[in-house]
Scaffold this motif. Structure first.
Motif, PDB file in Angstrom:
ATOM      1  N   ALA A 247     -41.074 -87.073   8.167  1.00 29.64           N
ATOM      2  CA  ALA A 247     -41.960 -86.960   9.393  1.00 29.64           C
ATOM      3  C   ALA A 247     -42.390 -86.546   9.870  1.00 29.64           C
ATOM      4  O   ALA A 247     -43.289 -86.621  10.938  1.00 29.64           O
ATOM      5  CB  ALA A 247     -41.384 -88.918   8.946  1.00 29.64           C
ATOM      6  N   ALA A 248     -41.377 -86.115  10.522  1.00 25.39           N
ATOM      7  CA  ALA A 248     -41.081 -84.766  12.133  1.00 25.39           C
ATOM      8  C   ALA A 248     -42.283 -83.625  11.694  1.00 25.39           C
ATOM      9  O   ALA A 248     -43.006 -83.484  12.514  1.00 25.39           O
ATOM     10  CB  ALA A 248     -40.005 -84.785  12.498  1.00 25.39           C
ATOM     11  N   ASP A 249     -42.178 -83.430  10.615  1.00 23.93           N
ATOM     12  CA  ASP A 249     -42.727 -81.888   9.882  1.00 23.93           C
ATOM     13  C   ASP A 249     -44.131 -82.739  10.003  1.00 23.93           C
ATOM     14  O   ASP A 249     -45.524 -81.998  10.464  1.00 23.93           O
ATOM     15  CB  ASP A 249     -42.372 -81.824   8.839  1.00 23.93           C
ATOM     16  N   ILE A 250     -44.547 -83.884   9.474  1.00 22.96           N
ATOM     17  CA  ILE A 250     -46.350 -83.952   9.478  1.00 22.96           C
ATOM     18  C   ILE A 250     -46.700 -84.659  10.879  1.00 22.96           C
ATOM     19  O   ILE A 250     -47.254 -83.921  10.639  1.00 22.96           O
ATOM     20  CB  ILE A 250     -46.076 -85.634   8.806  1.00 22.96           C
ATOM     21  N   VAL A 251     -45.706 -84.925  11.407  1.00 21.51           N
ATOM     22  CA  VAL A 251     -46.915 -85.246  12.751  1.00 21.51           C
ATOM     23  C   VAL A 251     -46.769 -84.376  12.788  1.00 21.51           C
ATOM     24  O   VAL A 251     -48.082 -84.047  14.448  1.00 21.51           O
ATOM     25  CB  VAL A 251     -45.616 -86.555  13.980  1.00 21.51           C
ATOM     26  N   ARG A 252     -45.484 -82.911  13.264  1.00 25.37           N
ATOM     27  CA  ARG A 252     -46.083 -81.920  14.395  1.00 25.37           C
ATOM     28  C   ARG A 252     -47.284 -81.364  14.113  1.00 25.37           C
ATOM     29  O   ARG A 252     -47.788 -80.277  14.404  1.00 25.37           O
ATOM     30  CB  ARG A 252     -44.831 -81.443  14.118  1.00 25.37           C
ATOM     31  N   ALA A 253     -47.658 -81.661  12.301  1.00 22.94           N
ATOM     32  CA  ALA A 253     -48.689 -80.036  11.575  1.00 22.94           C
ATOM     33  C   ALA A 253     -50.227 -81.162  11.600  1.00 22.94           C
ATOM     34  O   ALA A 253     -50.926 -80.460  12.213  1.00 22.94           O
ATOM     35  CB  ALA A 253     -48.832 -80.551  10.012  1.00 22.94           C
ATOM     36  N   ILE A 254     -49.985 -82.564  12.356  1.00 27.28           N
ATOM     37  CA  ILE A 254     -51.209 -83.563  13.220  1.00 27.28           C
ATOM     38  C   ILE A 254     -51.514 -83.106  14.425  1.00 27.28           C
ATOM     39  O   ILE A 254     -52.421 -82.479  14.207  1.00 27.28           O
ATOM     40  CB  ILE A 254     -50.791 -84.537  12.676  1.00 27.28           C
ATOM     41  N   TRP A 255     -49.927 -82.617  15.127  1.00 26.90           N
ATOM     42  CA  TRP A 255     -50.580 -82.642  16.079  1.00 26.90           C
ATOM     43  C   TRP A 255     -51.114 -81.288  16.717  1.00 26.90           C
ATOM     44  O   TRP A 255     -51.797 -81.168  17.481  1.00 26.90           O
ATOM     45  CB  TRP A 255     -48.955 -82.337  17.314  1.00 26.90           C
ATOM     46  N   ASP A 256     -50.994 -80.018  15.632  1.00 27.91           N
ATOM     47  CA  ASP A 256     -51.125 -78.602  15.776  1.00 27.91           C
ATOM     48  C   ASP A 256     -52.798 -78.591  15.877  1.00 27.91           C
ATOM     49  O   ASP A 256     -53.356 -78.001  16.132  1.00 27.91           O
ATOM     50  CB  ASP A 256     -50.012 -77.971  14.917  1.00 27.91           C
ATOM     51  N   ILE A 257     -52.758 -80.041  14.708  1.00 28.92           N
ATOM     52  CA  ILE A 257     -54.301 -79.652  13.976  1.00 28.92           C
ATOM     53  C   ILE A 257     -55.733 -79.959  14.726  1.00 28.92           C
ATOM     54  O   ILE A 257     -56.732 -79.606  15.796  1.00 28.92           O
ATOM     55  CB  ILE A 257     -54.012 -80.439  13.196  1.00 28.92           C
ATOM     56  N   ILE A 258     -54.410 -81.587  15.496  1.00 27.17           N
ATOM     57  CA  ILE A 258     -55.519 -81.767  17.352  1.00 27.17           C
ATOM     58  C   ILE A 258     -55.672 -80.528  18.148  1.00 27.17           C
ATOM     59  O   ILE A 258     -56.267 -80.568  18.834  1.00 27.17           O
ATOM     60  CB  ILE A 258     -54.303 -83.456  17.334  1.00 27.17           C
ATOM     61  N   SER A 259     -54.583 -79.736  18.279  1.00 29.16           N
ATOM     62  CA  SER A 259     -54.353 -79.276  20.200  1.00 29.16           C
ATOM     63  C   SER A 259     -55.366 -78.224  19.435  1.00 29.16           C
ATOM     64  O   SER A 259     -56.282 -77.495  20.663  1.00 29.16           O
ATOM     65  CB  SER A 259     -53.140 -78.937  20.538  1.00 29.16           C
ATOM     66  N   GLN A 260     -54.928 -77.822  18.539  1.00 31.11           N
ATOM     67  CA  GLN A 260     -55.745 -76.409  18.031  1.00 31.11           C
ATOM     68  C   GLN A 260     -57.900 -77.021  18.438  1.00 31.11           C
ATOM     69  O   GLN A 260     -58.673 -76.044  18.614  1.00 31.11           O
ATOM     70  CB  GLN A 260     -55.498 -75.992  16.791  1.00 31.11           C
ATOM     71  N   GLY A 261     -58.468 -77.952  17.397  1.00 28.64           N
ATOM     72  CA  GLY A 261     -59.372 -78.549  17.486  1.00 28.64           C
ATOM     73  C   GLY A 261     -59.819 -78.842  18.592  1.00 28.64           C
ATOM     74  O   GLY A 261     -60.884 -78.364  19.087  1.00 28.64           O
ATOM     75  N   VAL A 262     -59.170 -79.272  19.797  1.00 30.93           N
ATOM     76  CA  VAL A 262     -59.754 -79.088  21.052  1.00 30.93           C
ATOM     77  C   VAL A 262     -59.720 -78.404  21.967  1.00 30.93           C
ATOM     78  O   VAL A 262     -60.019 -77.749  22.620  1.00 30.93           O
ATOM     79  CB  VAL A 262     -58.177 -80.321  22.118  1.00 30.93           C
ATOM     80  N   LEU A 263     -59.036 -76.919  21.809  1.00 35.98           N
ATOM     81  CA  LEU A 263     -58.800 -75.945  22.221  1.00 35.98           C
ATOM     82  C   LEU A 263     -59.951 -75.095  21.214  1.00 35.98           C
ATOM     83  O   LEU A 263     -60.740 -74.588  22.306  1.00 35.98           O
ATOM     84  CB  LEU A 263     -57.242 -74.536  22.298  1.00 35.98           C
ATOM     85  N   ASN A 264     -60.041 -75.457  20.184  1.00 38.56           N
ATOM     86  CA  ASN A 264     -61.436 -74.536  19.990  1.00 38.56           C
ATOM     87  C   ASN A 264     -62.817 -75.374  20.673  1.00 38.56           C
ATOM     88  O   ASN A 264     -63.632 -74.571  21.005  1.00 38.56           O
ATOM     89  CB  ASN A 264     -61.511 -74.840  18.284  1.00 38.56           C
ATOM     90  N   ILE A 265     -62.884 -75.964  21.226  1.00 37.62           N
ATOM     91  CA  ILE A 265     -64.418 -77.171  21.559  1.00 37.62           C
ATOM     92  C   ILE A 265     -64.049 -76.737  22.545  1.00 37.62           C
ATOM     93  O   ILE A 265     -65.384 -76.043  23.501  1.00 37.62           O
ATOM     94  CB  ILE A 265     -63.642 -78.715  21.157  1.00 37.62           C
ATOM     95  N   GLY A 266     -63.281 -76.861  23.593  1.00 38.49           N
ATOM     96  CA  GLY A 266     -62.506 -75.964  25.027  1.00 38.49           C
ATOM     97  C   GLY A 266     -63.547 -74.702  24.778  1.00 38.49           C
ATOM     98  O   GLY A 266     -64.051 -73.961  25.836  1.00 38.49           O
ATOM     99  N   ARG A 267     -63.099 -73.640  24.214  1.00 43.13           N
ATOM    100  CA  ARG A 267     -63.427 -71.849  24.159  1.00 43.13           C
ATOM    101  C   ARG A 267     -64.748 -72.342  23.421  1.00 43.13           C
ATOM    102  O   ARG A 267     -65.613 -71.127  23.442  1.00 43.13           O
ATOM    103  CB  ARG A 267     -63.016 -71.106  23.181  1.00 43.13           C
ATOM    104  N   PHE A 268     -65.134 -73.158  23.126  1.00 46.19           N
ATOM    105  CA  PHE A 268     -66.805 -73.062  22.850  1.00 46.19           C
ATOM    106  C   PHE A 268     -67.691 -73.664  23.422  1.00 46.19           C
ATOM    107  O   PHE A 268     -68.992 -72.649  23.499  1.00 46.19           O
ATOM    108  CB  PHE A 268     -66.802 -74.475  21.602  1.00 46.19           C
TER     109      PHE A 268
END
Length: 56
Positions: free
Chosen positions: A28-49
Motif C-alpha cells: 500500500a505504501a509503494d502504491i501511494v509513493r508511486a501515485i505521489w511520484d506521478i502527481i509531482s512529476q506532472g506538476v513539475l512538467n506543467i511548470g516547465r511547460f
C-alpha cells in the motif's frame, strides 16, 4: 446514480482501502509513493511547460 448507491460504493471503496492497508502495508505504501511520484512529476512538467512559454 441514486444517493444510496453512491453512499454504498463510497463505503466499499473506503473498506477496500483499509483492508488493503491492513493486510499488506508495504505494498500500500509503494502504491501511494508511486501515485505521489506521478502527481509531482506532472506538476513539475506543467511548470516547465509554462516556464518555456514565458521564457520563449
Amino acid at each position: 446514480m441514486p444517493p444510496t448507491v453512491k453512499k454504498v460504493l463510497h463505503w466499499l471503496v473506503w473498506g477496500f482501502l483499509i483492508y488493503a492497508i491492513i493486510t499488506n502495508p508495504d505494498r500500500a505504501a509503494d502504491i501511494v509513493r508511486a501515485i505521489w511520484d506521478i502527481i509531482s512529476q506532472g506538476v513539475l512538467n506543467i511548470g516547465r511547460f509554462f516556464s518555456s512559454i514565458v521564457n520563449g
